[in-house]
Scaffold this active site. Sequence first.
Site, PDB file in Angstrom:
ATOM      1  N   CYS A   1       0.804  -1.225   0.000  1.00 17.43           N
ATOM      2  CA  CYS A   1       0.000   0.000   0.000  1.00 17.43           C
ATOM      3  C   CYS A   1       0.834   1.271   0.000  1.00 17.43           C
ATOM      4  O   CYS A   1       0.317   2.345  -0.302  1.00 17.43           O
ATOM      5  CB  CYS A   1      -0.933   0.012   1.209  1.00 17.43           C
ATOM      6  SG  CYS A   1      -2.133  -1.337   1.215  1.00 17.43           S
TER       7      CYS A   1
ATOM      8  N   HIS B   1      -3.545   7.087   3.788  1.00 16.32           N
ATOM      9  CA  HIS B   1      -4.002   5.917   3.041  1.00 16.32           C
ATOM     10  C   HIS B   1      -5.463   5.682   3.393  1.00 16.32           C
ATOM     11  O   HIS B   1      -5.819   5.587   4.571  1.00 16.32           O
ATOM     12  CB  HIS B   1      -3.145   4.713   3.447  1.00 16.32           C
ATOM     13  CG  HIS B   1      -3.612   3.400   2.912  1.00 16.32           C
ATOM     14  ND1 HIS B   1      -4.226   3.252   1.682  1.00 16.32           N
ATOM     15  CD2 HIS B   1      -3.545   2.147   3.444  1.00 16.32           C
ATOM     16  CE1 HIS B   1      -4.514   1.979   1.479  1.00 16.32           C
ATOM     17  NE2 HIS B   1      -4.117   1.294   2.528  1.00 16.32           N
TER      18      HIS B   1
ATOM     19  N   ASN C   1     -10.716   1.457  -0.617  1.00 13.69           N
ATOM     20  CA  ASN C   1      -9.273   1.283  -0.450  1.00 13.69           C
ATOM     21  C   ASN C   1      -8.679   0.906  -1.810  1.00 13.69           C
ATOM     22  O   ASN C   1      -8.916  -0.192  -2.305  1.00 13.69           O
ATOM     23  CB  ASN C   1      -9.018   0.180   0.584  1.00 13.69           C
ATOM     24  CG  ASN C   1      -7.548  -0.076   0.859  1.00 13.69           C
ATOM     25  OD1 ASN C   1      -6.685   0.239   0.050  1.00 13.69           O
ATOM     26  ND2 ASN C   1      -7.265  -0.693   1.989  1.00 13.69           N
TER      27      ASN C   1
END
Length: 348
Positions: free
Chosen positions: A129, A275, A305
């Site tokens: 990520c 994030h 996400n």
Amino acid sequence: MFTHIERSRPAVLPTTSPSLTGFGMALPETLMASSEIDRRLGKSAGWLETACGVATRHVARPGETQERLGAAAARAALAEAGLKLSDVDLLLFGASVGRQPIPATAPLVKRELGGAAFGFPAYDVNATCLSTLVALDVAGLHIAAGRARHVLVVTAEIASRALPWHDAPETAGLFGDGAAAFVVSAVGAGKASGARFGGFLMETFAEGYDACTLAAGGTGIDFHADREAFSRSAYFRMDGKALYRITAAALPGFLDRLLEASDLRRKDIDLVVPHQASPHALTHIIRRGGFAPDCVFDRVRTIGNQVAASIPVALCMARNEGLIRPGMRVLLIGTSAGVSLAGAILET
């Protein structure tokens, strides 16, 4: 068990830190609502949004490939920077999952951009990520070493694949697809305007390695020797409780070290772009990070996400919405499988 390790104080980046002179993003046309997924799963209306907190997410359809999304974002970034592809010295592709294990996805993005005739290198950076954030740091290191003047950083994730809808739909419902790109330029090499990139810090807490996995496709499971195990492992798995324990313990100290390295305090940060992992994760950033809720950019409910594309897409959205103005300090921060934390300061 999380264990703290004493770390030396990172050096403050010099005033010659590179700037982000071009921004671009690309989202799939299809916006899938959780209510539609409720019908597919045979759940009552509102079940998925209640379970995961995400109402809508962009989902790539056939033809909206990873390289096409990435190239679309890259073209927008180059146009804003006033550059042509021939001006690029390096292309970095930052994503958690590329088109295939071999070769890297970066050459495919370069080809999609029409750059097959240009000799500049193109390779992948994978920190799950945090891949794009790390790729931006790598770009800065190349520029600082005098090896590049303009670096094109591209990310594209099709996170709607390999999701565990059959046994963990509340996890599967978190994810969406998207792409973003940045032009990173040496001081004086591009436009005068831009956002100075600096104050980068990353720490890895490897005790969390097994908390977030997609185990198939590498060398761990031999498809030819055990096809059943390979098939079982071809779905994303996440132990949210384990991830929370590690990040909850590590985040406050990590933030202290990141801000100290930049000679900043929390009150000096104008906007936090985290994030977009989940609504719960953003609540965690606010509570454990010590930031006011209105200082944290939160769009996870509408985009989900997007893995490595999450921070860059959110940054582009915040900028497009007029939330990032000259003279601001923006904190980019996130976590990744592994488990790692990383953050960087943008000065606009």
